[in-house]
Design an enzyme around this catalytic site. Sequence first.
Site, PDB file in Angstrom:
ATOM      1  N   PHE A 118      -3.740   2.643 -12.120  1.00  0.00           N
ATOM      2  CA  PHE A 118      -2.658   1.769 -11.691  1.00  0.00           C
ATOM      3  C   PHE A 118      -2.860   0.403 -12.357  1.00  0.00           C
ATOM      4  O   PHE A 118      -3.958   0.080 -12.824  1.00  0.00           O
ATOM      5  CB  PHE A 118      -2.643   1.628 -10.158  1.00  0.00           C
ATOM      6  CG  PHE A 118      -1.554   2.427  -9.482  1.00  0.00           C
ATOM      7  CD1 PHE A 118      -1.213   3.684  -9.914  1.00  0.00           C
ATOM      8  CD2 PHE A 118      -0.879   1.901  -8.387  1.00  0.00           C
ATOM      9  CE1 PHE A 118      -0.223   4.424  -9.288  1.00  0.00           C
ATOM     10  CE2 PHE A 118       0.119   2.628  -7.742  1.00  0.00           C
ATOM     11  CZ  PHE A 118       0.441   3.895  -8.198  1.00  0.00           C
ATOM     12  N   GLN A 230       6.467 -10.268  -3.912  1.00  0.00           N
ATOM     13  CA  GLN A 230       6.325  -9.404  -5.077  1.00  0.00           C
ATOM     14  C   GLN A 230       7.630  -8.688  -5.371  1.00  0.00           C
ATOM     15  O   GLN A 230       8.241  -8.078  -4.492  1.00  0.00           O
ATOM     16  CB  GLN A 230       5.228  -8.366  -4.835  1.00  0.00           C
ATOM     17  CG  GLN A 230       4.998  -7.439  -6.023  1.00  0.00           C
ATOM     18  CD  GLN A 230       3.763  -6.591  -5.842  1.00  0.00           C
ATOM     19  OE1 GLN A 230       3.789  -5.610  -5.111  1.00  0.00           O
ATOM     20  NE2 GLN A 230       2.681  -6.977  -6.489  1.00  0.00           N
ATOM     21  N   HIS A 232       8.826  -5.655  -7.345  1.00  0.00           N
ATOM     22  CA  HIS A 232       8.329  -4.467  -8.022  1.00  0.00           C
ATOM     23  C   HIS A 232       9.093  -4.322  -9.336  1.00  0.00           C
ATOM     24  O   HIS A 232      10.311  -4.478  -9.366  1.00  0.00           O
ATOM     25  CB  HIS A 232       8.529  -3.236  -7.137  1.00  0.00           C
ATOM     26  CG  HIS A 232       7.715  -2.048  -7.561  1.00  0.00           C
ATOM     27  ND1 HIS A 232       7.995  -1.323  -8.686  1.00  0.00           N
ATOM     28  CD2 HIS A 232       6.613  -1.480  -7.010  1.00  0.00           C
ATOM     29  CE1 HIS A 232       7.110  -0.350  -8.815  1.00  0.00           C
ATOM     30  NE2 HIS A 232       6.258  -0.425  -7.802  1.00  0.00           N
ATOM     31  N   LEU A 246      12.706   2.371  -4.700  1.00  0.00           N
ATOM     32  CA  LEU A 246      11.434   2.317  -5.419  1.00  0.00           C
ATOM     33  C   LEU A 246      11.287   3.450  -6.422  1.00  0.00           C
ATOM     34  O   LEU A 246      11.451   4.624  -6.089  1.00  0.00           O
ATOM     35  CB  LEU A 246      10.269   2.367  -4.418  1.00  0.00           C
ATOM     36  CG  LEU A 246       8.861   2.322  -5.022  1.00  0.00           C
ATOM     37  CD1 LEU A 246       8.628   0.989  -5.720  1.00  0.00           C
ATOM     38  CD2 LEU A 246       7.808   2.537  -3.935  1.00  0.00           C
ATOM     39  N   GLU A 249       5.024   3.158  -9.182  1.00  0.00           N
ATOM     40  CA  GLU A 249       4.128   2.803 -10.284  1.00  0.00           C
ATOM     41  C   GLU A 249       3.388   4.033 -10.800  1.00  0.00           C
ATOM     42  O   GLU A 249       2.880   4.041 -11.917  1.00  0.00           O
ATOM     43  CB  GLU A 249       3.124   1.737  -9.829  1.00  0.00           C
ATOM     44  CG  GLU A 249       2.309   1.137 -10.943  1.00  0.00           C
ATOM     45  CD  GLU A 249       1.543  -0.099 -10.506  1.00  0.00           C
ATOM     46  OE1 GLU A 249       0.495  -0.383 -11.110  1.00  0.00           O
ATOM     47  OE2 GLU A 249       1.983  -0.790  -9.564  1.00  0.00           O
ATOM     48  N   ARG A 280       1.882  -6.273 -11.648  1.00  0.00           N
ATOM     49  CA  ARG A 280       3.305  -6.162 -11.342  1.00  0.00           C
ATOM     50  C   ARG A 280       4.076  -7.436 -11.641  1.00  0.00           C
ATOM     51  O   ARG A 280       5.242  -7.384 -12.052  1.00  0.00           O
ATOM     52  CB  ARG A 280       3.485  -5.757  -9.879  1.00  0.00           C
ATOM     53  CG  ARG A 280       3.098  -4.319  -9.628  1.00  0.00           C
ATOM     54  CD  ARG A 280       3.220  -3.936  -8.175  1.00  0.00           C
ATOM     55  NE  ARG A 280       2.993  -2.502  -7.998  1.00  0.00           N
ATOM     56  CZ  ARG A 280       3.006  -1.892  -6.828  1.00  0.00           C
ATOM     57  NH1 ARG A 280       3.229  -2.586  -5.712  1.00  0.00           N
ATOM     58  NH2 ARG A 280       2.786  -0.593  -6.750  1.00  0.00           N
ATOM     59  N   HIS A 344      10.002  -6.341  -3.090  1.00  0.00           N
ATOM     60  CA  HIS A 344       9.162  -5.226  -2.662  1.00  0.00           C
ATOM     61  C   HIS A 344       8.181  -5.555  -1.548  1.00  0.00           C
ATOM     62  O   HIS A 344       8.097  -4.840  -0.557  1.00  0.00           O
ATOM     63  CB  HIS A 344       8.406  -4.712  -3.884  1.00  0.00           C
ATOM     64  CG  HIS A 344       7.534  -3.517  -3.639  1.00  0.00           C
ATOM     65  ND1 HIS A 344       7.990  -2.357  -3.061  1.00  0.00           N
ATOM     66  CD2 HIS A 344       6.218  -3.306  -3.897  1.00  0.00           C
ATOM     67  CE1 HIS A 344       7.009  -1.467  -2.987  1.00  0.00           C
ATOM     68  NE2 HIS A 344       5.921  -2.019  -3.468  1.00  0.00           N
ATOM     69  N   ARG A 378       0.002  -8.555  -5.481  1.00  0.00           N
ATOM     70  CA  ARG A 378      -0.737  -7.394  -4.981  1.00  0.00           C
ATOM     71  C   ARG A 378      -0.861  -6.325  -6.055  1.00  0.00           C
ATOM     72  O   ARG A 378       0.104  -6.002  -6.737  1.00  0.00           O
ATOM     73  CB  ARG A 378      -0.027  -6.811  -3.756  1.00  0.00           C
ATOM     74  CG  ARG A 378      -0.699  -5.563  -3.210  1.00  0.00           C
ATOM     75  CD  ARG A 378       0.000  -5.079  -1.961  1.00  0.00           C
ATOM     76  NE  ARG A 378       1.356  -4.610  -2.195  1.00  0.00           N
ATOM     77  CZ  ARG A 378       1.682  -3.432  -2.728  1.00  0.00           C
ATOM     78  NH1 ARG A 378       0.741  -2.603  -3.117  1.00  0.00           N
ATOM     79  NH2 ARG A 378       2.957  -3.092  -2.884  1.00  0.00           N
TER      80      ARG A 378
END
Length: 542
Positions: A118, A230, A232, A246, A249, A280, A344, A378
Amino acid sequence: MHAENVVDCHVLVIGSGGAGVRAAIEAAGHGDTVLVTKTIAGKGGCTTMAEGGYNAVLKKEDSCEIHYEDTLKGGAFLNDPDLVKILVQESPLRMADLIRWGAVFDFTDKDEIAQRPFGGQRFPRTCYAGDRTGHEMMMTLMEQLDASDVTKLQEVTVIDLLKDGDRVTGAIALDENGSIVVITADSTILATGGGSRVYDVSTNSSSGTGDGFAMGYRAGAELVDMEMVQFHPTGAVYPYDARGRLITEAVRGEGGLLKNRLGERFMKKYDPDRMELSTRDVVARAIATEIAAGRGTPRGGVYLDVTHLSREQIESRLPVMLEQFLKYGVDIRTEPMEVAPTAHHIMGGLKITPECKTTLPGLFACGESAGGVQGANRLGGNALADTQVFGKRAGEFAARAEKRVKKIDPAQITRQEERLDRFLAGTENPAVVRTELQQAMWKGAGISRDEAGLKNALAVTSRLMQASLKAASTKNLADCCIVENMCLTASLICRSALIRPESRGAHMRIDIAQEWDAAHSPYGHTFIAKNREGIEKRKVAA
């Protein structure tokens, strides 16, 4: 109106996502525990929607120290280091709990939990169950909850906290008919999730309305870093009613490529080392920049392409994504997806100690309701771990509170009755107010920010906070309370964003020239409460 129901317990948990359910499971062994949720337990919230995975150090070549460093760097060094240490050290233990309770994660041929890469992480440490990780976790947690002695109050909306002096002693709620329910408790845990539904385009479920932030603020608790929202990088662009949904990721973790309408793999311009697996905040800004420069798709996104992957890999590792896009008429095995940034996750929240204590006695917070763990940005996979690590801690430490005789001040009930009566006599449709709020926040407090835009968004939120919301019937009273919470949460975001005079992580001020990097910023947390607000200043070594 009169309080028709009074419920007393040792620990009250507000919220039924991953953090709330984990807290309730932990607290249940120490005394009467009540879990109250405005949805159906285990069905609402964002945990069940989380697709990508859960970060935990499980391999010998990885280490908690490296996970700690990755999290701090990804969070632009705004994280609370003590909270991050707890997160990285205890996430493998909480993963072991889930496996022991029967969670079915993907395993390797060597009978080890599979882990995928990730963004922003030096090792593949994201454990997963295909691309339905959160759903698998919630199914497992709900089995544990159902086997416990926890009392569940479902479709009951908490509208404010009860206090005895400075101490929080429970909450006031509305049942599905709009009748008041009073819940008294020795300890109260806010696990109400995030609030990015204050934006026009959001990945959050309809319950992500910032209730915990708003209720905590009204009660006098301090919040930190509320400007850190955040976005996304990859949310659905179409159809219209699916905007922002969504696109995990995990798609990029499995090798998905980002391309503009010219076919260019544009991340090489923004982070040539990490490319699509940059953090991100970087990827979201890169996509927004490409779209603004006219290199986006006709629908206003960019392409996310997995057509070079094998059909077997897509079908086994990304089944939810495949199914979702087939419904939209797109076969991701043969054609690219179109994506764009979407609101997000809120990294800020109620200030907590390692024991999940807030600044108010008797009140605890965990999960996305709490701030300080994720810093200014994050890392993907850290949120699901956060729910389990700090959910467990909140339940444990809240349950240690001594049992008290709870006093209910009738004036608190009267104030809520008067508030509800005003809604029944109101004039403005809460749905219309909500839409105006979301559009103002998207325009003025989105990915790129400046003083003028933030002040305009704040002016709109301040005006809407004074709106005379109308409840069509007693069953609609909770909707009015929720819209009030959304307006207050939005104002906290704008006020905090105006306080921070720098670009950092998810907070990008395009009107401020910056000569320092995040590791050497003279600023720490923003803080905001009813009686004070500002930003921490700290000495920086030359």
